[in-house]
Each structure stands twice: as structure tokens, then as C-alpha cells.
Design a protein around this motif. Structure first.
Motif, short mmCIF file in Angstrom:
data_model
loop_
_atom_site.label_atom_id
_atom_site.label_comp_id
_atom_site.label_asym_id
_atom_site.label_seq_id
_atom_site.Cartn_x
_atom_site.Cartn_y
_atom_site.Cartn_z
N VAL A 13 0.86 -1.18 0.00
CA VAL A 13 0.00 0.00 0.00
C VAL A 13 0.89 1.24 0.00
O VAL A 13 2.05 1.18 0.41
N GLU A 14 0.33 2.31 -0.49
CA GLU A 14 1.02 3.61 -0.41
C GLU A 14 0.05 4.63 0.16
O GLU A 14 -1.07 4.78 -0.34
N LEU A 15 0.50 5.34 1.18
CA LEU A 15 -0.37 6.27 1.90
C LEU A 15 -0.05 7.73 1.61
O LEU A 15 -0.80 8.61 2.04
N SER A 319 -2.43 1.25 8.87
CA SER A 319 -2.56 2.70 9.05
C SER A 319 -3.42 3.36 7.98
O SER A 319 -3.63 4.57 8.02
N ALA A 320 -3.90 2.60 7.03
CA ALA A 320 -4.68 3.15 5.93
C ALA A 320 -5.99 3.76 6.42
O ALA A 320 -6.57 3.31 7.41
N PHE A 321 -6.44 4.78 5.72
CA PHE A 321 -7.76 5.36 5.98
C PHE A 321 -8.81 4.49 5.28
O PHE A 321 -9.46 4.90 4.32
N LYS A 327 -9.12 -3.52 5.59
CA LYS A 327 -7.75 -3.74 6.05
C LYS A 327 -7.51 -5.24 6.27
O LYS A 327 -6.44 -5.76 5.93
N THR A 328 -8.50 -5.91 6.84
CA THR A 328 -8.39 -7.36 7.04
C THR A 328 -8.22 -8.08 5.71
O THR A 328 -7.40 -9.00 5.57
#
Length: 347
Positions: A13-15, A319-321, A327-328
Motif C-alpha cells: 500500500v502507499e499512503l 494505518s490506511a484510511f 484492512k483485514t
């Protein structure tokens, strides 16, 4: 065994990725020349000199100068749509399954678009990008430090309109040295009242105090960069005790002179001390970096182990919004891939 290929294929992921800093140079050149935009470059190599950090960069202010031409080509729906689709395709090629893209919507109104049209064009491309490339992307709306607080309030109200349609948060970005976070407190108080997620660029320059100001005064639950947290023990303890994620971007930090050498970046120290650090590109084009390359830099220049690399990826997912359920789902996809790796690649 090809570690770079392995890292590229790990679902990541990229935040922290700015759209206007991540446009393909070829696309900017084409859009400028076909759109009659006056630019000082007429081939791809010339364009890169204006769009990427290729030599000396003295500060964040110098770094931000690279955004002039990208913003100029992002004033039409068709251009914005193309740019988003290409960025999602680039994310797919980088092994990214989920990305949070950032945009300052009020910068894209010179061609007659309304703020709503800007956001809706981005969201339409994100939907189509998911269908075509299988990458989930969401939008963070940025307000800019040098603008008056009334503009930030406008961004917050705009975000509220689309908070269940693909916009997931607001951000405060720009020249940190001259414009402290408290200038925009009224706007971020409003965002907090609306229940909008908040992340703030802070501690990207040498002003460590801005980190706690952004968390306490502006209600940030994530911090963009946070490089200079080490300058204050109270800040470090607060980040650890409150599990505040740092969206770290080492190559960008090197280019803006937040660090003098890559090996001096505090990301590994922060990770070892229990700070919730994540890894990001910041601006793929300006910094001329992919997320996979950034992970490889950690291995080659900071001696990260694969176990530490995997922890960074987990940190990013957690930590993603995003919803707990999603997320799971992402963690299950990540764990499935990791379980299939040879043991030698996990240590």
C-alpha cells in the motif's frame, strides 16, 4: 534470488503520494504541447530537467518549484482523468494494491472547472482504474499552508460532500518553514467536527514542534514525514504511546535536505523504537522513485532486513484510511503472498 522482483510483487500500500508530483514526464510534455501551454521544454530529456530532481536541490521550497508545470496541465477534465488512470497503472506495475492519492483541488480551477468537477473527475478515474487495473485508490484533499484559512475551510467543506464517495481525509501541505499549522486550526477543527480523517505534513523541515501541534491542535491521526521527531523526546514518546503513523518518504527527504545522506534517515531507528512508520514515495516523478525502489534503498543503504520490510508493509496496511474489514482483506492478501515465500526471504 531476485529480491527486487520479490518486493515488487508483494501486495503493498502507499499512503502518501501526490498526484501532481507523480505525472509521467511524457504525459506532461504531450499535454503541454498539444494544449498550447507555454513551456521551456520540447523533448522528454528537457522536460525531465524541469520536472524531476536531477541535480542539486537546496530545500523544500526548491523542491516545490517542480510542481509548476504539472499543475498547469491539470486544468481540464480529460487531462486529469488521463493522469489518474496512468498513475493507477503505474501503481499496479509497482505491486500496489491500495493507494491514497493527494490533490489540492483549488489549484485546478484556472480552466473553468469547479472544485466539485475536479474531485468528481478524479473519483471517476479512480473507479475506472480499479475496474481496469485492480488497484483500489482513494483521495485525500489537500489545503495549502500559504493560502488563507478560508481556503482550507472551503477544502474541508468540499471533502465533506464526498467523504463516502472516495474522499477519505484532508491534509495540510506546502511550505512548512514559513507557515505553521496553527494558521489553519479553524478549518481543521471543522474537519474534526465533521468526522473527517486528518493527516498533516509536519516535521518535514527542521521544525519538530509542528508534529505535536498538528496532532493536538489540528487533530491529525497521521503525520506526513515527521523526520525531525528525534529532536524532542516528548514528541517521540507521544508518537509511540498514541500509535501515530508516520508517512515517511526518505528519497524526498534527502532531496529537500531534511537529511544530508540517505544513511542518516531515522526511519529504521524509529521502527526499532516502536514508532508506527510507513514507507511512501511522496512524488514519484519529482523524486524519480517507485515504491519498490524505495524499499530496495532501505535494504541497500540502511541495511533493512526482509522482516523489517514486511513490518513496514503491515504498518502501511494497518494505518490506511480504510475500513477495518478492508484492512483485514488486504492483510489476508499480503499474508497469503508472504506464506508462499521461501524462508530465506523472510529473514
Amino acid at each position: 534470488m531476485d529480491i527486487q522482483n520479490i518486493i515488487n510483487n508483494i501486495p503493498k500500500v502507499e499512503l502518501h503520494c501526490h498526484i501532481d508530483g507523480s505525472i509521467r514526464p511524457k504525459t506532461i510534455l504531450e499535454l503541454a504541447l498539444t494544449g498550447g501551454i507555454d513551456v521551456p521544454f520540447f523533448n522528454i530529456e528537457e522536460a525531465k530537467r524541469y520536472l524531476q530532481i536531477t541535480g542539486e536541490c537546496n530545500s523544500l521550497k526548491d523542491y516545490l518549484d517542480k510542481f509548476h508545470f504539472p499543475v498547469r496541465v491539470m486544468q481540464k477534465k480529460i487531462n486529469i482523468y488521463r493522469i489518474i488512470m496512468e498513475l493507477i497503472e503505474d501503481s499496479k506495475m509497482d505491486g500496489i494494491m491500495y493507494t491514497e492519492l493527494r490533490l489540492a483541488p483549488l489549484q485546478h480551477l484556472k480552466g473553468g472547472l469547479s472544485p466539485e468537477e475536479v474531485v468528481e473527475t478524479v473519483l471517476e478515474a479512480m473507479k475506472d482504474g480499479k475496474d481496469k487495473f485492480g488497484v483500489v485508490s482513494v483521495l485525500i484533499l489537500c489545503s495549502l499552508r500559504h493560502e488563507p484559512v478560508e481556503k482550507s475551510i472551503e477544502v474541508v467543506k468540499l471533502a465533506r460532500k464526498y467523504i463516502s464517495k472516495g474522499v477519505v481525509a484532508i491534509d495540510l501541505a506546502g511550505n512548512e518553514s514559513d507557515f505553521p499549522p496553527e494558521i489553519h486550526k479553524k478549518a481543521f477543527d471543522l474537519a474534526y467536527e465533521y468526522g473527517i480523517n486528518i493527516t498533516v505534513h509536519a516535521g518535514e523541515t527542521g521544525i519538530c514542534a509542528n508534529i505535536l501541534k498538528s496532532i493536538i491542535d489540528l487533530h491529525a491521526t497521521r503525520i506526513g514525514h515527521g523526520v525531525f521527531a528525534y529532536k524532542d523526546d516528548k514528541t517521540l514518546v507521544y508518537l509511540i504511546d498514541n500509535h501515530i503513523p508516520l508517512e515517511m518518504c526518505p528519497t524526498s527527504n534527502l532531496q529537500t535536505k531534511a537529511i544530508s545522506a540517505y544513511c542518516e534517515h531515522p526511519i529504521r531507528t524509529y521502527l526499532k523504537n516502536g514508532i508506527n512508520v510507513t514507507l511512501n514515495t511522496d512524488n514519484r516523478t519529482v523524486s524519480n522513485i517507485t515504491l519498490t525502489e524505495e524499499y530496495m534503498n532501505l535494504i541497500s543503504k540502511l541495511d533493512f532486513s526482509m522482516e523489517e520490510i514486511l513490518q513496514l508493509i503491515r504498518n502501511g496496511i494497518n494505518s490506511a484510511f480504510a475500513s477495518k474489514q478492508f484492512k483485514t482483506t488486504m492483510l489476508e492478501k499480503f499474508n497469503t503472498y508472504v506464506r508462499e515465500l521461501p524462508e530465506i526471504c523472510k529473514n
